[in-house]
Scaffold this motif. Structure first.
Motif, PDB file in Angstrom:
ATOM      1  N   PRO A  45       0.843  -1.206   0.000  1.00 23.17           N
ATOM      2  CA  PRO A  45       0.000   0.000   0.000  1.00 23.17           C
ATOM      3  C   PRO A  45       0.880   1.258   0.000  1.00 23.17           C
ATOM      4  O   PRO A  45       1.929   1.286   0.638  1.00 23.17           O
ATOM      5  N   ARG A  46       0.449   2.260  -0.786  1.00 19.72           N
ATOM      6  CA  ARG A  46       1.284   3.454  -0.960  1.00 19.72           C
ATOM      7  C   ARG A  46       0.557   4.702  -0.484  1.00 19.72           C
ATOM      8  O   ARG A  46      -0.633   4.868  -0.769  1.00 19.72           O
ATOM      9  N   GLU A  47       1.277   5.586   0.186  1.00 23.60           N
ATOM     10  CA  GLU A  47       0.715   6.880   0.592  1.00 23.60           C
ATOM     11  C   GLU A  47       0.828   7.843  -0.578  1.00 23.60           C
ATOM     12  O   GLU A  47       1.893   7.953  -1.186  1.00 23.60           O
ATOM     13  N   LEU A  48      -0.253   8.545  -0.855  1.00 24.59           N
ATOM     14  CA  LEU A  48      -0.237   9.491  -1.975  1.00 24.59           C
ATOM     15  C   LEU A  48      -0.143  10.924  -1.494  1.00 24.59           C
ATOM     16  O   LEU A  48      -0.767  11.292  -0.493  1.00 24.59           O
ATOM     17  N   SER A  49       0.614  11.737  -2.215  1.00 25.54           N
ATOM     18  CA  SER A  49       0.581  13.186  -2.002  1.00 25.54           C
ATOM     19  C   SER A  49       0.816  13.849  -3.344  1.00 25.54           C
ATOM     20  O   SER A  49       1.155  13.176  -4.323  1.00 25.54           O
ATOM     21  N   LEU A  50       0.603  15.166  -3.386  1.00 25.50           N
ATOM     22  CA  LEU A  50       0.709  15.878  -4.660  1.00 25.50           C
ATOM     23  C   LEU A  50       1.956  16.730  -4.736  1.00 25.50           C
ATOM     24  O   LEU A  50       2.313  17.389  -3.757  1.00 25.50           O
ATOM     25  N   VAL A  51       2.602  16.712  -5.875  1.00 24.93           N
ATOM     26  CA  VAL A  51       3.684  17.646  -6.151  1.00 24.93           C
ATOM     27  C   VAL A  51       3.303  18.284  -7.481  1.00 24.93           C
ATOM     28  O   VAL A  51       3.431  17.659  -8.528  1.00 24.93           O
ATOM     29  N   LYS A  76       1.146  18.837 -10.416  1.00 18.96           N
ATOM     30  CA  LYS A  76       0.059  18.025 -11.001  1.00 18.96           C
ATOM     31  C   LYS A  76       0.426  16.550 -11.035  1.00 18.96           C
ATOM     32  O   LYS A  76      -0.148  15.768 -11.771  1.00 18.96           O
ATOM     33  N   ARG A  77       1.480  16.199 -10.265  1.00 24.49           N
ATOM     34  CA  ARG A  77       1.888  14.783 -10.268  1.00 24.49           C
ATOM     35  C   ARG A  77       1.755  14.181  -8.880  1.00 24.49           C
ATOM     36  O   ARG A  77       1.825  14.891  -7.879  1.00 24.49           O
ATOM     37  N   LEU A  78       1.612  12.875  -8.857  1.00 25.68           N
ATOM     38  CA  LEU A  78       1.505  12.179  -7.575  1.00 25.68           C
ATOM     39  C   LEU A  78       2.872  11.721  -7.109  1.00 25.68           C
ATOM     40  O   LEU A  78       3.682  11.230  -7.895  1.00 25.68           O
ATOM     41  N   ARG A  79       3.071  11.852  -5.796  1.00 26.20           N
ATOM     42  CA  ARG A  79       4.203  11.188  -5.160  1.00 26.20           C
ATOM     43  C   ARG A  79       3.618   9.952  -4.467  1.00 26.20           C
ATOM     44  O   ARG A  79       2.575  10.041  -3.807  1.00 26.20           O
ATOM     45  N   GLN A  80       4.260   8.808  -4.645  1.00 24.68           N
ATOM     46  CA  GLN A  80       3.773   7.573  -4.027  1.00 24.68           C
ATOM     47  C   GLN A  80       4.904   6.967  -3.209  1.00 24.68           C
ATOM     48  O   GLN A  80       5.983   6.720  -3.739  1.00 24.68           O
ATOM     49  N   LEU A  81       4.623   6.716  -1.945  1.00 22.20           N
ATOM     50  CA  LEU A  81       5.647   6.112  -1.076  1.00 22.20           C
ATOM     51  C   LEU A  81       5.046   4.949  -0.298  1.00 22.20           C
ATOM     52  O   LEU A  81       3.859   4.993   0.053  1.00 22.20           O
ATOM     53  N   PRO A  82       5.836   3.928  -0.016  1.00 26.28           N
ATOM     54  CA  PRO A  82       5.303   2.802   0.768  1.00 26.28           C
ATOM     55  C   PRO A  82       4.736   3.315   2.092  1.00 26.28           C
ATOM     56  O   PRO A  82       5.287   4.269   2.657  1.00 26.28           O
ATOM     57  N   VAL A  83       3.676   2.704   2.586  1.00 29.96           N
ATOM     58  CA  VAL A  83       3.105   3.143   3.866  1.00 29.96           C
ATOM     59  C   VAL A  83       4.208   3.207   4.922  1.00 29.96           C
ATOM     60  O   VAL A  83       5.072   2.324   4.977  1.00 29.96           O
ATOM     61  N   ARG A  84       4.145   4.227   5.752  1.00 33.39           N
ATOM     62  CA  ARG A  84       5.213   4.427   6.749  1.00 33.39           C
ATOM     63  C   ARG A  84       5.272   3.270   7.764  1.00 33.39           C
ATOM     64  O   ARG A  84       6.299   3.014   8.361  1.00 33.39           O
ATOM     65  N   GLU A  85       4.142   2.547   7.931  1.00 31.76           N
ATOM     66  CA  GLU A  85       4.113   1.437   8.898  1.00 31.76           C
ATOM     67  C   GLU A  85       5.137   0.359   8.552  1.00 31.76           C
ATOM     68  O   GLU A  85       5.542  -0.408   9.428  1.00 31.76           O
ATOM     69  N   LEU A  86       5.535   0.295   7.304  1.00 32.46           N
ATOM     70  CA  LEU A  86       6.499  -0.733   6.905  1.00 32.46           C
ATOM     71  C   LEU A  86       7.809  -0.569   7.683  1.00 32.46           C
ATOM     72  O   LEU A  86       8.512  -1.547   7.959  1.00 32.46           O
ATOM     73  N   GLU A  87       8.106   0.663   8.033  1.00 35.67           N
ATOM     74  CA  GLU A  87       9.366   0.913   8.752  1.00 35.67           C
ATOM     75  C   GLU A  87       9.418   0.185  10.100  1.00 35.67           C
ATOM     76  O   GLU A  87      10.489  -0.118  10.609  1.00 35.67           O
ATOM     77  N   ASN A  88       8.246  -0.110  10.679  1.00 32.88           N
ATOM     78  CA  ASN A  88       8.231  -0.845  11.960  1.00 32.88           C
ATOM     79  C   ASN A  88       8.714  -2.284  11.816  1.00 32.88           C
ATOM     80  O   ASN A  88       8.931  -2.971  12.805  1.00 32.88           O
TER      81      ASN A  88
END
Ligand code: FRU
Length: 536
Positions: free
Chosen positions: A366-372, A374-386
């Motif tokens: 699952p990926r967290e979405l944010s905007l930069v 008009k483009r999306l930034r997608q990063l693995p959910v932060r919970e993976l770091e645990n």
């Protein structure tokens, strides 16, 4: 990380015992006609009960080591699209297109699992099955929402329809099942949206994949369609309802205009920061430079949504993922407001499976979405770091032509979270070699001057691979990116690469033997880089 029941082998006779006799088409018929209406004392259909019994037994026999450790896979058999990704009573539920009896597609059921953190998933029994007169042809993709304490699933119900001349056709409508997070009952009002509600000339056979949401006390849903004459254009319809039972067609919210494929599958439509995002998975697209491939793609448009007029003005289209295996993503809003996306990490065009596997299909992380812009930034959910273990890191490592490939102590594995950052140097090309073993390797190659990043899996154990290589441009314009970073997630048979802090993503499968776990680095010219590795 999977909890709960897992899986096992289902030979043919056994599959038939559970699924009904004969081949797929015949099973489809028997699901639709004979078994569909039979129910036990608790009201559970025979088709669903059999699926639950089969997956409980066959699922136990899938060797756990053949499964990825932190990605969702089906209990047993076939999986495609993510469905019903939603928050219900404080937990995140994920359903999926599911045919438990085979590693090929069959009449679609909804498989089910849930999680509290998007990483550790608990398997739940099959949620719905093609067991009524209105969905005997399959419970196709859809979505879910919590309403008045109930979990509402909205899905495409594929129905066998007899024409006056006696011939049969399969039509697509939308239906609702409501439940408590484990057991679901289909509404007597089903189907709640029928193809007859569409304007003249719209297709009855391609009308699917409702994405439902609630806004200001109203339910809304978008779904894909096309013209009956085929017309190479995806259509997106918006419906609304006060009670999720009685629906009204609001309007044709968007259309592809011939440019974006012939049918829009699995639409999603959501607010993100101050904008609105439309995601669609068009079929039959034409290849377009490095951006879009021939066939099925997953595309997003950032735009503005006028909620009064129900009008969407969109900007440019971008691919969600540049890898070989990604399709039909779906998003949900997490409890803390994050927009999370999950996709099917496989594809129809090039669907390869090693012999002897008892399951096929897995989801992306699952990926967290944010905007930069008009483009999306997608990063693995932060919970993976645990879940990260055994950190090993290096900085300012130099590699040049004369070194060939260099490896670093402790940097290897097939289940890992690996960050590589090119810190600088006079280099033309920098390569990370992954999953290396006898006769196999997978390469991530960055050519700086051209700004092109390539994933090459031509030696990754994929026999008859039609798409062994894919490249993407990593810069927006003419700028040269010197300090490229990549976050690489590997989970035994999968590879997800997040480049430039998640501004580009590539997801792919690789079926190299798991013993092929070596990692090395090389450069043309001289590159300086850092590495940080965790086991997962
Ligand atoms: C996309 C899709 C959907 C459909 C489902 C059927 O992969 O074709 O449009 O609902 O799969 O399994």
């Amino acid at each position: 990380m999977q909890k709960g029941k897992s899986a096992g082998k289902g030979d043919c006779a056994e599959r038939e015992k559970y699924a009904g006799k004969g081949d797929c088409a015949e099973r489809e018929k028997s699901a639709g006609r004979t078994m569909q209406n039979r129910r036990d004392m608790k009201g559970m259909s025979e088709v669903l009960r059999r699926a639950r019994e089969y997956e409980a037994e066959a699922g136990r026999r899938v060797p756990e080591e053949t499964r990825p450790s932190f990605h969702v896979t089906p209990t047993v058999g076939w999986m495609n699209d993510p469905n019903g990704f939603s928050l219900y009573q404080g937990e995140y539920h994920l359903f999926y297109q599911y045919y438990p009896y085979d590693v090929q597609r069959g009449p679609m059921h909804w498989g089910h699992c849930k999680t509290k953190d998007f990483v550790c998933w608990e398997r739940l029994p099959c949620a719905i099955a093609p067991d009524t007169a209105f969905d005997g042809g399959g419970c196709f993709s859809g979505s879910a929402v919590e309403a008045d304490g109930k979990h509402l699933l909205m899905y495409t119900s594929v129905m066998e329809d007899r024409l006056p001349d006696g011939s049969m056709r399969l039509i697509q409508n939308q239906s609702i099942a409501e439940g408590d997070g484990i057991n679901y009952e289909k509404l007597p009002e089903n189907p709640v949206i029928t193809w007859e509600m569409l304007p003249e000339g719209c297709s009855w056979k391609d009308f699917r994949d409702p994405k439902i949401w609630k806004e200001q006390g109203q339910f809304y849903a978008v779904m894909g369609n096309r013209k009956l004459d085929g017309g190479n254009e995806g259509l997106l319809f918006l419906f609304s309802s006060e009670d999720a039972k009685n629906w009204k067609l609001e309007k044709l919210l968007d259309r592809g205009g011939g440019e974006w494929g012939g049918m829009w599958e699995c639409p999603d439509f959501f607010a993100l920061e101050k904008a609105q995002v439309l995601v669609v998975s068009p079929q039959f697209m034409k290849e377009k430079e490095l951006e879009f491939r021939e066939g099925s793609n997953s595309v997003y448009f950032v735009g503005f949504y006028d909620r009064e007029k129900l009008e969407f003005a969109r900007d440019k289209a971008y691919p969600l993922d540049y890898g070989m295996d990604f399709y039909a993503p779906q998003t949900m809003e997490a409890e803390d407001g994050r927009r999370i996306l999950i996709g099917w990490m496989q594809n129809y065009e090039n669907n390869l499976l090693p012999e002897g596997m008892l399951w096929t299909g897995m989801m992306t992380i699952p990926r967290e979405l944010s905007l930069v812009g008009k483009r999306l930034r997608q990063l693995p959910v932060r919970e993976l770091e645990n879940y990260r273990r055994n950190k090993t890191d290096y900085t300012e490592i130099c590699v040049s032509d004369v070194d060939g490939r260099i490896s670093l102590d402790g940097i290897k594995g097939r289940s890992l979270d690996l960050n590589v950052e090119i810190q600088g140097g006079e280099y033309e090309e920098f390569t990370v070699w992954l999953a290396c073993g006898e006769g196999c390797e997978t390469a991530l190659i960055y050519r700086k001057k051209e700004g092109i990043f390539t994933l090459d899996r031509s030696k990754s154990g994929m026999k008859n691979d039609q798409e062994p290589c894919r490249s993407m441009s990593v810069s927006e314009g003419a700028e040269v990116i010197d300090k490229l970073n990549m976050r690489i997630l590997m989970d035994k048979v999968s590879l997800e690469v997040f480049v430039n802090d998640g501004m580009r993503v590539m997801s792919s499968l690789l079926y190299t033997p798991l013993a092929a776990d070596k990692i090395s680095f090389s450069a043309r010219g001289r590159a300086v880089f850092s590495v940080e590795k965790y086991d997962l």
